[in-house]
Design a protein around this motif. Structure first.
Motif, PDB file in Angstrom:
ATOM      1  N   TRP A  35      49.698  45.142  41.061  1.00 54.82           N
ATOM      2  CA  TRP A  35      49.321  46.482  40.615  1.00 54.82           C
ATOM      3  C   TRP A  35      48.208  46.464  39.575  1.00 54.82           C
ATOM      4  N   HIS A  36      47.856  45.277  39.052  1.00 50.25           N
ATOM      5  CA  HIS A  36      46.764  45.173  38.090  1.00 50.25           C
ATOM      6  C   HIS A  36      45.435  45.405  38.788  1.00 50.25           C
ATOM      7  N   LEU A  37      44.496  45.923  38.027  1.00 52.29           N
ATOM      8  CA  LEU A  37      43.170  46.162  38.575  1.00 52.29           C
ATOM      9  C   LEU A  37      42.154  45.466  37.681  1.00 52.29           C
ATOM     10  N   ASN A  38      41.658  44.348  38.158  1.00 49.65           N
ATOM     11  CA  ASN A  38      40.599  43.625  37.477  1.00 49.65           C
ATOM     12  C   ASN A  38      39.629  43.107  38.534  1.00 49.65           C
ATOM     13  N   ARG A  39      38.626  42.389  38.110  1.00 48.33           N
ATOM     14  CA  ARG A  39      37.581  41.950  39.048  1.00 48.33           C
ATOM     15  C   ARG A  39      38.150  41.062  40.140  1.00 48.33           C
ATOM     16  N   ARG A  40      39.023  40.149  39.805  1.00 48.11           N
ATOM     17  CA  ARG A  40      39.598  39.250  40.790  1.00 48.11           C
ATOM     18  C   ARG A  40      40.492  39.979  41.783  1.00 48.11           C
ATOM     19  N   SER A  41      41.349  40.847  41.278  1.00 52.21           N
ATOM     20  CA  SER A  41      42.273  41.530  42.177  1.00 52.21           C
ATOM     21  C   SER A  41      41.565  42.563  43.051  1.00 52.21           C
ATOM     22  N   ALA A  42      40.555  43.217  42.524  1.00 54.35           N
ATOM     23  CA  ALA A  42      39.824  44.212  43.326  1.00 54.35           C
ATOM     24  C   ALA A  42      38.986  43.540  44.403  1.00 54.35           C
ATOM     25  N   SER A  43      38.290  42.470  44.052  1.00 56.17           N
ATOM     26  CA  SER A  43      37.462  41.802  45.053  1.00 56.17           C
ATOM     27  C   SER A  43      38.331  41.146  46.131  1.00 56.17           C
ATOM     28  N   GLY A  44      39.443  40.576  45.747  1.00 57.19           N
ATOM     29  CA  GLY A  44      40.371  40.006  46.724  1.00 57.19           C
ATOM     30  C   GLY A  44      40.969  41.068  47.624  1.00 57.19           C
ATOM     31  N   ALA A  45      41.280  42.230  47.052  1.00 59.21           N
ATOM     32  CA  ALA A  45      41.819  43.330  47.855  1.00 59.21           C
ATOM     33  C   ALA A  45      40.780  43.826  48.856  1.00 59.21           C
ATOM     34  N   PHE A  46      39.517  43.871  48.444  1.00 59.32           N
ATOM     35  CA  PHE A  46      38.461  44.263  49.374  1.00 59.32           C
ATOM     36  C   PHE A  46      38.374  43.259  50.523  1.00 59.32           C
ATOM     37  N   ALA A  47      38.445  41.993  50.217  1.00 60.32           N
ATOM     38  CA  ALA A  47      38.357  40.971  51.261  1.00 60.32           C
ATOM     39  C   ALA A  47      39.516  41.102  52.253  1.00 60.32           C
ATOM     40  N   ILE A  48      40.719  41.241  51.740  1.00 63.49           N
ATOM     41  CA  ILE A  48      41.887  41.342  52.617  1.00 63.49           C
ATOM     42  C   ILE A  48      41.879  42.642  53.405  1.00 63.49           C
ATOM     43  N   GLY A  49      41.622  43.746  52.731  1.00 66.77           N
ATOM     44  CA  GLY A  49      41.638  45.046  53.412  1.00 66.77           C
ATOM     45  C   GLY A  49      40.580  45.162  54.488  1.00 66.77           C
ATOM     46  N   LEU A  50      39.369  44.697  54.197  1.00 66.87           N
ATOM     47  CA  LEU A  50      38.305  44.786  55.201  1.00 66.87           C
ATOM     48  C   LEU A  50      38.544  43.832  56.360  1.00 66.87           C
ATOM     49  N   PHE A  51      39.097  42.656  56.087  1.00 67.03           N
ATOM     50  CA  PHE A  51      39.398  41.749  57.190  1.00 67.03           C
ATOM     51  C   PHE A  51      40.481  42.337  58.095  1.00 67.03           C
ATOM     52  N   CYS A  52      41.526  42.877  57.499  1.00 66.21           N
ATOM     53  CA  CYS A  52      42.617  43.452  58.290  1.00 66.21           C
ATOM     54  C   CYS A  52      42.176  44.703  59.054  1.00 66.21           C
ATOM     55  N   ALA A  53      41.155  45.388  58.573  1.00 66.43           N
ATOM     56  CA  ALA A  53      40.649  46.569  59.279  1.00 66.43           C
ATOM     57  C   ALA A  53      40.058  46.199  60.630  1.00 66.43           C
ATOM     58  N   PHE A  54      39.622  44.961  60.784  1.00 71.37           N
ATOM     59  CA  PHE A  54      39.024  44.515  62.039  1.00 71.37           C
ATOM     60  C   PHE A  54      40.025  43.848  62.976  1.00 71.37           C
TER      61      PHE A  54
END
Length: 172
Positions: A35-54
């Motif tokens: 639930w934390h929002l920092n540079r590492r967690s946000a960038s990792g979430a973008f990577a996972i979310g965008l990969f799973c979108a495909f």
């Protein structure tokens, strides 16, 4: 700026914890790092979310949550980013995946007429399936990599800008 923006658009974590489809993760959802929002967690979430979108399956949000938990990245953001491929964007997105897959394989694109039947699905898996799945893998990897590095860069620029603004205020 990125942190405030993401906090504004992210769903409430209590809503996600109580989601029926995510109940299978149980106590794993109580990890504070999800639930934390920092540079590492946000960038990792973008990577996972965008990969799973495909990934061409109907349960993309569950896959994003299952990947976000062991990588300990922001869970709401990774689930929300799966909706890049929504019912409106999915047809052109997946057609583009198919075109990229045929280009990579070197095979000519085959015309097809969509039918909602098991027979059509079985026939399509053998004819257009390999090119489509390869295109999904390549574009998912590319989108997740670009998303990861762009968010890290934007976050870094935002922090540097805030430092400079603070230094300018102190000099006055």
């Amino acid at each position: 700026m990125p942190k405030k923006f993401f906090q504004r658009i992210m769903p409430d974590h209590d809503v996600i914890k109580n989601s029926r489809s995510l109940k299978m993760f149980g106590k794993l959802l109580h990890d504070a790092n999800l639930w934390h929002l920092n540079r590492r967690s946000a960038s990792g979430a973008f990577a996972i979310g965008l990969f799973c979108a495909f990934i061409p399956v109907p349960f993309q949000m569950v896959l994003a949550a299952a990947a976000a938990i062991p990588f300990r990245v922001n869970l709401p953001l990774s689930i929300a980013l799966v909706w890049v491929s929504n019912p409106f964007t999915m047809p052109p997105l997946f057609y583009f995946c198919y075109v990229v897959g045929t280009w990579l394989i070197g095979a000519p694109s085959q015309p097809f007429n969509f039918e909602l039947s098991w027979q059509w699905l079985g026939h399509s898996i053998t004819t257009i399936g390999p090119a489509f799945l390869l295109g999904c893998l390549v574009l998912g990897t590319l989108a997740s990599s670009v998303g990861y590095f762009v968010i890290r860069l934007l976050w870094r620029q935002s922090v540097v800008s805030a430092w400079r603004a603070r230094a300018a205020r102190i000099k006055r």
